[in-house]
Design an enzyme around this catalytic site. Structure first.
Site, PDB file in Angstrom:
ATOM      1  N   LEU A 105       0.843  -1.196   0.000  1.00 20.05           N
ATOM      2  CA  LEU A 105       0.000   0.000   0.000  1.00 20.05           C
ATOM      3  C   LEU A 105       0.875   1.241   0.000  1.00 20.05           C
ATOM      4  CD1 LEU A 105      -2.857  -0.531   2.609  1.00 20.05           C
ATOM      5  CD2 LEU A 105      -2.643  -1.429   0.291  1.00 20.05           C
ATOM      6  N   GLY A 124       1.061  -5.488   0.784  1.00 22.25           N
ATOM      7  CA  GLY A 124       0.210  -5.383  -0.410  1.00 22.25           C
ATOM      8  C   GLY A 124       0.903  -5.919  -1.659  1.00 22.25           C
ATOM      9  N   ASN A 171       3.643  -8.384   6.326  1.00 19.59           N
ATOM     10  CA  ASN A 171       4.300  -7.855   7.528  1.00 19.59           C
ATOM     11  C   ASN A 171       3.460  -6.812   8.255  1.00 19.59           C
ATOM     12  OD1 ASN A 171       4.589  -6.096   5.330  1.00 19.59           O
ATOM     13  ND2 ASN A 171       6.395  -5.120   6.181  1.00 19.59           N
ATOM     14  N   GLU A 172       2.146  -6.807   7.999  1.00 23.96           N
ATOM     15  CA  GLU A 172       1.275  -5.754   8.544  1.00 23.96           C
ATOM     16  C   GLU A 172       1.412  -5.573  10.044  1.00 23.96           C
ATOM     17  OE1 GLU A 172       0.515  -7.650   6.069  1.00 23.96           O
ATOM     18  OE2 GLU A 172      -0.625  -6.512   4.594  1.00 23.96           O
TER      19      GLU A 172
HETATM   20  C1  LIG Z   1      -5.123  -1.931   7.693  1.00 22.22           C
HETATM   21  C2  LIG Z   1      -5.167  -2.711   6.427  1.00 22.22           C
HETATM   22  C3  LIG Z   1      -3.859  -3.254   5.954  1.00 22.22           C
HETATM   23  C4  LIG Z   1      -3.841  -3.551   4.501  1.00 22.22           C
HETATM   24  C5  LIG Z   1      -2.806  -4.513   4.076  1.00 22.22           C
HETATM   25  C6  LIG Z   1      -1.666  -3.976   3.342  1.00 22.22           C
HETATM   26  C7  LIG Z   1      -0.730  -3.241   3.979  1.00 22.22           C
HETATM   27  C8  LIG Z   1       0.445  -2.665   3.302  1.00 22.22           C
HETATM   28  O1  LIG Z   1       0.790  -2.937   2.158  1.00 22.22           O
HETATM   29  S1  LIG Z   1       1.299  -1.552   4.238  1.00 22.22           S
HETATM   30  C9  LIG Z   1       2.784  -1.195   3.357  1.00 22.22           C
HETATM   31  C10 LIG Z   1       3.808  -2.199   3.732  1.00 22.22           C
HETATM   32  N1  LIG Z   1       5.014  -1.962   3.026  1.00 22.22           N
HETATM   33  C11 LIG Z   1       6.201  -1.966   3.616  1.00 22.22           C
HETATM   34  O2  LIG Z   1       6.334  -2.170   4.798  1.00 22.22           O
HETATM   35  C12 LIG Z   1       7.358  -1.665   2.716  1.00 22.22           C
HETATM   36  C13 LIG Z   1       8.041  -0.426   3.098  1.00 22.22           C
HETATM   37  N2  LIG Z   1       9.155  -0.154   2.213  1.00 22.22           N
HETATM   38  C14 LIG Z   1      10.325  -0.795   2.284  1.00 22.22           C
HETATM   39  O3  LIG Z   1      10.561  -1.664   3.079  1.00 22.22           O
HETATM   40  C15 LIG Z   1      11.352  -0.373   1.291  1.00 22.22           C
HETATM   41  O4  LIG Z   1      11.027   0.896   0.798  1.00 22.22           O
HETATM   42  C16 LIG Z   1      11.503  -1.337   0.103  1.00 22.22           C
HETATM   43  C17 LIG Z   1      12.136  -2.653   0.606  1.00 22.22           C
HETATM   44  C18 LIG Z   1      10.172  -1.637  -0.562  1.00 22.22           C
HETATM   45  C19 LIG Z   1      12.434  -0.696  -0.939  1.00 22.22           C
HETATM   46  O5  LIG Z   1      13.641  -0.369  -0.361  1.00 22.22           O
HETATM   47  P1  LIG Z   1      14.619   0.657  -1.103  1.00 22.22           P
HETATM   48  O6  LIG Z   1      14.816   0.291  -2.506  1.00 22.22           O
HETATM   49  O7  LIG Z   1      15.823   0.792  -0.227  1.00 22.22           O
HETATM   50  O8  LIG Z   1      13.785   2.013  -1.155  1.00 22.22           O
HETATM   51  P2  LIG Z   1      13.561   3.050   0.015  1.00 22.22           P
HETATM   52  O9  LIG Z   1      13.300   2.372   1.301  1.00 22.22           O
HETATM   53  O10 LIG Z   1      14.703   4.011   0.003  1.00 22.22           O
HETATM   54  O11 LIG Z   1      12.222   3.766  -0.431  1.00 22.22           O
HETATM   55  C20 LIG Z   1      12.195   4.648  -1.547  1.00 22.22           C
HETATM   56  C21 LIG Z   1      11.073   5.661  -1.384  1.00 22.22           C
HETATM   57  O12 LIG Z   1       9.817   4.952  -1.374  1.00 22.22           O
HETATM   58  C22 LIG Z   1       9.089   5.282  -0.196  1.00 22.22           C
HETATM   59  N3  LIG Z   1       8.269   4.129   0.158  1.00 22.22           N
HETATM   60  C23 LIG Z   1       8.680   2.874   0.283  1.00 22.22           C
HETATM   61  N4  LIG Z   1       7.641   2.085   0.574  1.00 22.22           N
HETATM   62  C24 LIG Z   1       6.562   2.878   0.644  1.00 22.22           C
HETATM   63  C25 LIG Z   1       5.187   2.629   0.908  1.00 22.22           C
HETATM   64  N5  LIG Z   1       4.705   1.397   1.158  1.00 22.22           N
HETATM   65  N6  LIG Z   1       4.345   3.665   0.892  1.00 22.22           N
HETATM   66  C26 LIG Z   1       4.779   4.918   0.624  1.00 22.22           C
HETATM   67  N7  LIG Z   1       6.091   5.210   0.364  1.00 22.22           N
HETATM   68  C27 LIG Z   1       6.949   4.193   0.378  1.00 22.22           C
HETATM   69  C28 LIG Z   1      10.172   5.621   0.787  1.00 22.22           C
HETATM   70  O13 LIG Z   1       9.651   6.355   1.851  1.00 22.22           O
HETATM   71  C29 LIG Z   1      11.113   6.416  -0.112  1.00 22.22           C
HETATM   72  O14 LIG Z   1      10.506   7.675  -0.364  1.00 22.22           O
HETATM   73  P3  LIG Z   1      11.328   8.992  -0.662  1.00 22.22           P
HETATM   74  O15 LIG Z   1      12.231   9.187   0.514  1.00 22.22           O
HETATM   75  O16 LIG Z   1      10.302  10.073  -0.791  1.00 22.22           O
HETATM   76  O17 LIG Z   1      12.080   8.728  -1.932  1.00 22.22           O
END
Ligand SMILES: CCCCC/C=C/C(=O)SCCNC(=O)CCNC(=O)[C@H](O)C(C)(C)COP(=O)(O)OP(=O)(O)OC[C@H]1O[C@@H](n2cnc3c(N)ncnc32)[C@H](O)[C@@H]1OP(=O)(O)O
Length: 302
Positions: free
Chosen positions: A108, A153, A177-178
């Site tokens: 997400l 997601g 990993n929610e």
């Molecule tokens: C209540 C109902 C629940 C519904 C079920 C679903 C839930 C979800 O999906 S919650 C989201 C869970 N996702 C995560 O925990 C992943 C978080 N992200 C990461 O762990 C890492 O970003 C990565 C492994 C996906 C990629 O790593 P890397 O290549 O090192 O990139 P960065 O960490 O430097 O991230 C770049 C950039 O992207 C932003 N970002 C990453 N993930 C998200 C996200 N899920 N949502 C919004 N933004 C995200 C991160 O903050 C960086 O942003 P900027 O600094 O602006 O470039």
């Protein structure tokens, strides 16, 4: 819902996805790099690139959003691209992959639910439900070529495919990993997990918020193949050939038989599921933990 050949299971017009598009370039068609000719014309949008091969009936769909976080626009463009391929009888299968280095899909887009009003969160969640329903019930064969990290997601997108090939890189972890974010996977994510890896494994993995490295993901049954990174695409194509060797009508009806009850459960409770999601994520405590998590992600980058 027709049950003849060319079966279409996906519920139509659950949303009108194009109504959600805000000035995207969807529908643009351009010649594929290095070639013209039949089946070599790719199309897509800002966030989803589709490379169709009419000869094989297989299209490669590439996500190309920052970190492939599932923004409202990305969800909408995915639904539209999927629908376009489903409506074209030329196509029998889609390989879903990422154009973004090291990330298949970050799950997400937390900026869609952090600091937003309830109406926006509801619109966003309906779009997430819509994509899952359409992918999970798609009459096409969907193979996920997972070439990067695949949390939450992102894992759900992969699980809604028929088959998953994961690149053998310890950084490319997959799972729901929610709980580690202080949020709870809704019942239909849980059901999809249970359908894939079984009840006991899901019970552990969901509570612990486990993100599995490739070897463990294979062992638990979350993915079907783990291969060197440079073989993900070719292995996905071989898997696709195996699935396409089965007559469409028999495979489609069997898929429907296996998945319909799970999808129907969400269809029956869609509004309640949306309300639960909105009231949960709009709580002050949840907003605070989402904010803290986003902050941590941003700092980790620096
Ligand atoms: C209540 C109902 C629940 C519904 C079920 C679903 C839930 C979800 O999906 S919650 C989201 C869970 N996702 C995560 O925990 C992943 C978080 N992200 C990461 O762990 C890492 O970003 C990565 C492994 C996906 C990629 O790593 P890397 O290549 O090192 O990139 P960065 O960490 O430097 O991230 C770049 C950039 O992207 C932003 N970002 C990453 N993930 C998200 C996200 N899920 N949502 C919004 N933004 C995200 C991160 O903050 C960086 O942003 P900027 O600094 O602006 O470039």
């Amino acid at each position: 819902m027709a049950l003849a050949s060319g079966v279409r299971f996906a519920p139509r017009a659950l949303l009108r996805p194009w109504a959600l598009l805000r000035g995207t370039t969807l529908g643009r068609t351009e010649p594929a790099a290095g070639g013209g000719g039949d089946g070599a014309r790719r199309f897509g949008s800002q966030r989803v690139l589709v490379e169709p091969d009419a000869a094989s009936g297989v299209a490669v769909m590439k996500l190309r959003n920052p970190s492939n976080a599932l923004s409202l626009e990305l969800l909408t463009e995915l639904v539209i691209s999927l629908e376009k391929l489903e409506n074209d009888k030329t196509f029998r299968g889609i390989i879903l992959t990422s154009d973004c280095p090291r990330v298949f899909c970050a799950g997400l887009d937390l900026t869609e639910i952090c600091g937003r009003n309830p109406a926006h969160c509801a619109e966003y969640w309906k779009a997430m439900q819509e994509l899952w329903l359409r992918m999970y019930l798609s009459s096409l064969v969907l193979v996920a070529a997972i070439n990067g990290a695949c949390p939450a997601g992102g894992c759900i997108i992969a699980l809604s495919c028929d088959c998953r090939v994961l690149a053998d890189n310890p950084k490319y972890r997959i799972g729901l990993n929610e709980t580690l974010l202080g949020i709870i996977a809704p019942f239909w994510l849980k059901d999809t997990y249970v359908n894939t890896i079984g009840h006991r494994a899901s019970e552990q993995a969901l509570q612990l918020g486990s993100l599995f490295p490739p070897a463990e993901a294979l062992q638990v049954g979350l993915v079907d193949q783990v291969v060197p990174e440079d073989q993900v695409q070719s292995t996905a194509l071989s898997e696709m050939a195996r699935w396409l060797a089965v007559p469409d009508h028999a495979r489609q009806l069997t898929k429907n038989m296996m998945r319909k009850a799970t999808a129907d459960r969400l269809l029956r409770q869609r509004d309640a599921d949306t309300q639960n999601f909105v009231s949960f994520v709009c709580r002050d405590s949840i907003q605070k933990s989402l904010q803290a998590y986003l902050e941590k992600l941003r700092q980790r980058k620096g």
